[in-house]
Design a protein around this motif. Structure first.
Motif, PDB file in Angstrom:
ATOM      1  N   UNK A 194       0.826  -1.208   0.000  1.00  0.00           N
ATOM      2  CA  UNK A 194       0.000   0.000   0.000  1.00  0.00           C
ATOM      3  C   UNK A 194       0.859   1.256   0.000  1.00  0.00           C
ATOM      4  N   UNK A 195       0.180   2.372  -0.186  1.00  0.00           N
ATOM      5  CA  UNK A 195       0.839   3.672  -0.169  1.00  0.00           C
ATOM      6  C   UNK A 195      -0.071   4.604   0.628  1.00  0.00           C
ATOM      7  N   UNK A 196       0.441   5.778   1.026  1.00  0.00           N
ATOM      8  CA  UNK A 196      -0.448   6.753   1.667  1.00  0.00           C
ATOM      9  C   UNK A 196      -1.318   7.453   0.631  1.00  0.00           C
ATOM     10  N   UNK A 197      -0.950   7.264  -0.640  1.00  0.00           N
ATOM     11  CA  UNK A 197      -1.753   7.876  -1.684  1.00  0.00           C
ATOM     12  C   UNK A 197      -2.430   6.774  -2.506  1.00  0.00           C
ATOM     13  N   UNK A 198      -3.165   7.155  -3.532  1.00  0.00           N
ATOM     14  CA  UNK A 198      -3.823   6.160  -4.384  1.00  0.00           C
ATOM     15  C   UNK A 198      -3.422   6.405  -5.839  1.00  0.00           C
ATOM     16  N   UNK A 199      -3.473   5.348  -6.622  1.00  0.00           N
ATOM     17  CA  UNK A 199      -3.069   5.469  -8.026  1.00  0.00           C
ATOM     18  C   UNK A 199      -4.162   4.900  -8.928  1.00  0.00           C
ATOM     19  N   UNK A 200      -4.333   5.566 -10.056  1.00  0.00           N
ATOM     20  CA  UNK A 200      -5.277   5.029 -11.036  1.00  0.00           C
ATOM     21  C   UNK A 200      -4.525   4.659 -12.293  1.00  0.00           C
ATOM     22  N   UNK A 201      -4.929   3.554 -12.871  1.00  0.00           N
ATOM     23  CA  UNK A 201      -4.289   3.080 -14.098  1.00  0.00           C
ATOM     24  C   UNK A 201      -5.295   3.262 -15.231  1.00  0.00           C
ATOM     25  N   UNK A 202      -4.850   3.691 -16.388  1.00  0.00           N
ATOM     26  CA  UNK A 202      -5.777   3.750 -17.521  1.00  0.00           C
ATOM     27  C   UNK A 202      -5.045   3.698 -18.858  1.00  0.00           C
ATOM     28  N   UNK A 203      -5.878   3.539 -19.869  1.00  0.00           N
ATOM     29  CA  UNK A 203      -5.418   3.664 -21.240  1.00  0.00           C
ATOM     30  C   UNK A 203      -4.320   2.667 -21.625  1.00  0.00           C
ATOM     31  N   UNK A 204      -4.607   1.404 -21.439  1.00  0.00           N
ATOM     32  CA  UNK A 204      -3.628   0.371 -21.826  1.00  0.00           C
ATOM     33  C   UNK A 204      -3.589   0.219 -23.338  1.00  0.00           C
ATOM     34  N   UNK A 205      -2.401   0.241 -23.854  1.00  0.00           N
ATOM     35  CA  UNK A 205      -2.241  -0.047 -25.286  1.00  0.00           C
ATOM     36  C   UNK A 205      -1.244  -1.174 -25.429  1.00  0.00           C
ATOM     37  N   UNK A 206      -1.715  -2.245 -26.040  1.00  0.00           N
ATOM     38  CA  UNK A 206      -0.829  -3.388 -26.236  1.00  0.00           C
ATOM     39  C   UNK A 206      -0.282  -3.318 -27.648  1.00  0.00           C
ATOM     40  N   UNK A 207       1.018  -3.226 -27.739  1.00  0.00           N
ATOM     41  CA  UNK A 207       1.653  -3.148 -29.052  1.00  0.00           C
ATOM     42  C   UNK A 207       2.486  -4.403 -29.255  1.00  0.00           C
ATOM     43  N   UNK A 208       2.922  -4.657 -30.456  1.00  0.00           N
ATOM     44  CA  UNK A 208       3.681  -5.887 -30.699  1.00  0.00           C
ATOM     45  C   UNK A 208       4.942  -5.996 -29.841  1.00  0.00           C
ATOM     46  N   UNK A 209       5.497  -4.860 -29.482  1.00  0.00           N
ATOM     47  CA  UNK A 209       6.756  -4.949 -28.742  1.00  0.00           C
ATOM     48  C   UNK A 209       6.614  -4.591 -27.266  1.00  0.00           C
ATOM     49  N   UNK A 210       5.390  -4.375 -26.806  1.00  0.00           N
ATOM     50  CA  UNK A 210       5.236  -4.066 -25.384  1.00  0.00           C
ATOM     51  C   UNK A 210       3.939  -3.352 -25.082  1.00  0.00           C
ATOM     52  N   UNK A 211       3.849  -2.827 -23.877  1.00  0.00           N
ATOM     53  CA  UNK A 211       2.613  -2.158 -23.469  1.00  0.00           C
ATOM     54  C   UNK A 211       2.916  -0.725 -23.032  1.00  0.00           C
ATOM     55  N   UNK A 212       1.933   0.135 -23.229  1.00  0.00           N
ATOM     56  CA  UNK A 212       2.007   1.469 -22.615  1.00  0.00           C
ATOM     57  C   UNK A 212       0.694   1.712 -21.884  1.00  0.00           C
ATOM     58  N   UNK A 213       0.768   2.444 -20.802  1.00  0.00           N
ATOM     59  CA  UNK A 213      -0.435   2.794 -20.044  1.00  0.00           C
ATOM     60  C   UNK A 213      -0.116   4.013 -19.191  1.00  0.00           C
TER      61      UNK A 213
END
Ligand code: BGC
Length: 846
Positions: A583-602
């Motif tokens: 855990x952390x004292x803060x919170x994180x949101x994940x979004x916008x996953x893009x799966x490409x042939x050579x890896x992922x970005x988000x």
């Protein structure tokens, strides 16, 4: 779902990637050099010199040959601090060593998931090595935590090979950037301390490759380790140190390792076979008997002189390059200042590694006005490192008690609460409960004590001392606001878990941990560590529960690839805290996953009130896979620091390990074709983003008939039968049962089988001595080592006093053949005479 261009073909909206891109078949043939690097020196060496060069002169040093300008080099432990022994040497952390910075142990550092930080720690370790004229630093340790009972888990990174390998590679790059050599250890499959020198790991090739070797592969290829330490045990019936498959086929031929393989201390069995199969230097002190063995083997044709020359060439490279580096190294003008700087780094390492397990109602960080009781012996004297060869003589050790004043927390008092050695103490308990009653919150410092975690001894259970548990129960009655700060280098059961509103897990935090912990508690630092191993509910849940530790020679790895979260996740076994969690004292949101042939970005966004860092993890799975596999496996990670409200787009690249599995039929890495799940998680149990990627497979050849591996198909592997295990092994289970007579490779503790009454008596006495030391709370590492070591090690660690011939005689005696005594006595005189002659011959060359 987005669809991508080349090298992608389109099908049902999925990106189909030609997997050949990643299915690199590891066929990097090691070029057999026609001309060796140090041909000119080797040509000038006599066979006697070459043979003598390939084993240690003393506990830590190699032999020097002044006429050839070959100096001796110095090796020192270890993985979390330099343990240079200036005086009497031992490999168990018993005799004193020069002061050095004690960094958090590997188990802690892995929780940081921070390669950059690990590399910095590596640099500091390298600097301290160079300052102390240590050429080879014996670390990192990167064995896989197969089972939470292993006594050395605190020295290892993770249950996951990818994370272990990445951290180890960073460590190695750091150390080696200073000119010292690092040593990736213990190669391989060394996951039990009980009879560690007399144990045979029976493991199928796929598990070997995917779980136990992948970390080493990364450490070698990405860290470029100059040395590797071969482990004590056998792997599939052949000692690791003479294992052609491990050392030649895989390490040298496939991975292209061209450095020195150094035996673990006393791990050489057949020195000649070691040399033939790629082991360079036998340590520590087998005397000239080992050199004579090599010469006799050349004469008999068992090995060739070329085998010796190849090893000599490797060792010359290590000796000459590290010596040259030392000449150019500029030592610190002010060593104290250097240590001070490293102390700060050790503190930072702890800040980044501590894992916040629980924080109900945001009780942490504690506000300035909150009145806090500080309770626990560990607050007075931290439990910050493990015992054995990794034990560091720290330059200084910070304690919570000494740092309370300036920490920004209002303290009502500080008391011990419990006795460290586990004894009940009612007066201490009462004092603690009284203090808890008059305070707003309790900061309770507790965990595993010194005797619980040591090299040479597996733990017997996963509990913390009972007197601490009893105290927790009493404290919780007095004060509902319990905040626990755990010190433990490996997994513990937490049946007392519900008594705490917050839990901060500091693992083994090194000499500067106290300040880091107080900063986290007070909120100056936002915790960002995540677990590198699963915290299970109870020991019985462990995948290898029924197979560990092996009581006799064979240790059967029936659970196969289902180690750690790979098992819990797949078999659906609930855990206390999953792999990758924190855990952390803060919170994180994940979004916008893009799966490409050579890896992922988000994108990750900090949506809370504190600045902080998040560790995002890439997992890959193949639903409906034909070749059994875990539901998901870690294939990448990144740690991102974000200010409140800030967001960053991150990329995690695929690599040759993302989709591969080891196919025992084709005998290479393959990729199964199919639509893969690409998952981004805040832990392995908290997947935030998910997409798919279609991959073209590399073979149609199936490694197994699925109906013959039913347990492995659904991951329920705690009770794998013989037939199934034999299917994944590809052969019948080797017989590990007792053969009737003790041999050179049986452990001293097996003398309970001895025919000789004296031997049984010695065995009994050793056992009693051990029990006594355990009861006293201080494991006797020397006796432990002797208890678990095989007879042959007597010849390997006595500096030439005892020859293998004498040990053969001794074993005969143990088996009740008193004629063996003659062999011991005549062997003694022969050994003395031959040693003198050899020394004279070497002398004459000068
Ligand atoms: C340990 C190694 C260590 C060596 C030298 C052995 O007992 O297994 O990890 O490097 O001793 O101290």
């Amino acid at each position: 779902m987005t669809v991508y261009d080349n090298p992608v073909f389109f099908r049902r909206g999925c990106a189909i990637v030609n997997s050949e891109k990643w299915s690199e078949t590891e066929t990097t043939e090691r070029e057999i050099l026609q001309e060796m690097k140090y041909q000119n020196i080797i040509e000038n060496m006599t066979l006697k010199e070459k043979a003598a060069f390939l084993s240690g002169k003393s506990e830590w040093q190699t032999r020097e040959f002044p006429r050839l300008d070959i100096p001796a080099i110095f090796c020192s432990d270890g993985p979390n601090g330099v343990r240079k022994q200036a005086g009497a040497g031992d490999h168990l952390g018993i005799n004193p060593s020069v002061p050095a910075t004690c960094f958090p142990t590997a188990a802690t550092m892995a929780n940081s998931w921070d390669e950059e930080l690990e590399q910095k720690v590596g640099v500091a370790l390298g600097e301290e090595s160079m300052e102390e004229e240590v050429n080879v630093l014996l670390g990192p340790g990167l064995n896989i935590k197969r089972n939470p009972l292993c006594g050395r888990n605190f020295e290892y990174f993770s249950e996951d090979p990818y994370l272990s390998g990445k951290m180890a590679a960073a460590f190695i790059r750091g150390v080696q950037s200073t000119g010292a050599a690092a040593c990736a250890k213990h190669f391989a499959v060394n996951s039990q301390e009980l009879r560690r020198m007399a144990m045979n790991a029976v493991v199928d090739e796929r598990t070997l490759r995917e779980i136990y070797l992948t970390g080493f592969e990364i450490a070698i290829k990405e860290g470029n380790a100059k040395t590797v330490m071969s482990s004590y045990n056998e792997v599939n019936g052949v000692y690791a140190n003479e294992n052609e498959h491990l050392l030649k086929d895989i390490l040298r031929d496939e991975w292209g390792f061209d450095g020195s393989v150094i035996t673990d201390w006393g791990a050489s069995n057949d020195h000649s076979l070691g040399v033939k199969n790629g082991s360079t230097l036998e340590m520590p002190t087998p005397g000239l008997d080992a050199a004579r063995e090599l010469i006799a083997s050349v004469e008999s044709g068992k090995i060739s002189e070329k085998d010796i020359d190849e090893r000599v060439d490797e060792l010359l490279d290590l000796v000459l390059t590290t010596t040259e580096n030392a000449k150019h190294y500029k030592k610190a003008a002010d060593k104290k200042a250097l240590h001070e700087e490293h102390h700060k780094l050790a503190r930072r390492a702890c800040e980044e590694s501590a894992v916040l397990l629980k924080n109900e109602g945001g009780i942490l960080p504690v506000g300035e006005k909150v009145q806090a009781a500080v309770i626990g012996d560990f607050a007075f004297e931290p439990r910050y490192q493990g015992a054995g060869s990794s034990m560091v003589n720290s330059t200084k050790v910070d304690s919570i008690k000494d740092m309370l004043e300036s920490c920004g927390i209002s303290v009502t008092g500080i008391v011990h609460g419990y006795q460290r050695d586990g004894k009940e103490d009612e007066a201490m308990k009462k004092e603690a409960v009284d203090l808890a009653r008059r305070s707003d919150v309790v900061l309770f410092f507790f965990g595993l004590n010194e005797k619980s975690e040591t090299e040479g001894l597996d733990r017997k259970h996963l509990r913390i001392p009972q007197n601490q548990i009893n105290l927790i129960q009493e404290l919780a009655k007095a004060n509902a606001n319990m905040i626990g700060i755990i010190s433990a280098g490996s997994v513990i059961e937490m049946p007392w878990h519900h008594h705490f509103k917050a839990l901060l897990h500091t693992a083994l935090m090194g000499q500067a941990g106290a300040g880091a912990v107080l900063d986290i508690l007070s909120g100056k630092i936002n915790p960002s560590g995540k677990l590198a191993e699963t915290y299970i509910k109870k020991y019985e849940d462990t995948p290898s529960y029924n197979y560990y530790p092996s009581q006799e020679r064979n240790s059967e790895y029936r659970e196969g690839i289902y180690v750690g979260y790979r098992y819990f996740d797949t078999a659906g076994v609930p855990v206390n805290y999953p792999f990758g969690y924190g855990l952390s004292y803060t919170t994180f949101e994940y979004e916008n996953l893009q799966v490409k042939p050579d890896g992922v970005t988000f994108t990750i966004r900090n949506t809370g009130k504190y600045d902080g860092a998040e560790i995002a993890q890439l997992y890959v799975g193949l639903p409906g896979a034909k070749v059994f596999r875990p539901v998901k496996e870690l294939k990448g990670f990144t740690k991102v620091f974000l200010k409140t409200g800030e967001e960053k787009t991150v990329t995690i690249k695929f690599d040759d390990k993302t989709f591969r599995y080891w196919n025992m039929k084709t005998n290479k890495w393959e990729v199964e074709g199919g639509v893969y799940s690409i998952m981004i998680g805040a832990s392995c149990a908290d997947i935030r983003l998910q997409d798919t990627l279609a991959i073209i497979g590399t073979t149609e050849i199936m490694p197994y008939y699925t109906n013959r591996v039913a347990s492995y198909m659904d991951g329920k592997i705690q009770k794998v039968g013989n037939e199934e295990f034999e299917t994944i092994l590809g052969h019948s289970i080797p017989d590990g049962s007792w053969s009737g007579e003790l041999g050179m490779n049986d452990a001293l503790c097996q003398m309970y089988y001895a025919k000789s009454g004296i031997a049984r008596f010695i065995c009994k006495k050793l056992g009693e001595k051990l029990k006594k030391s355990e009861a006293a709370g201080v494991p006797d590492l020397n006796t432990l080592f002797q208890y678990n070591m095989p007879f042959r090690a007597i010849a390997k660690m006595t500096g030439g006093m005892v020859s293998m011939e004498m040990v053969e005689g001794l074993v005969r005696v143990v088996n009740g053949h008193f004629s063996g005594l003659g062999k011991v006595i005549s062997g003694f005189f022969r050994n003395q005479k031959l040693n003198k002659q050899y020394e004279k011959d070497l002398e004459e060359q000068k």
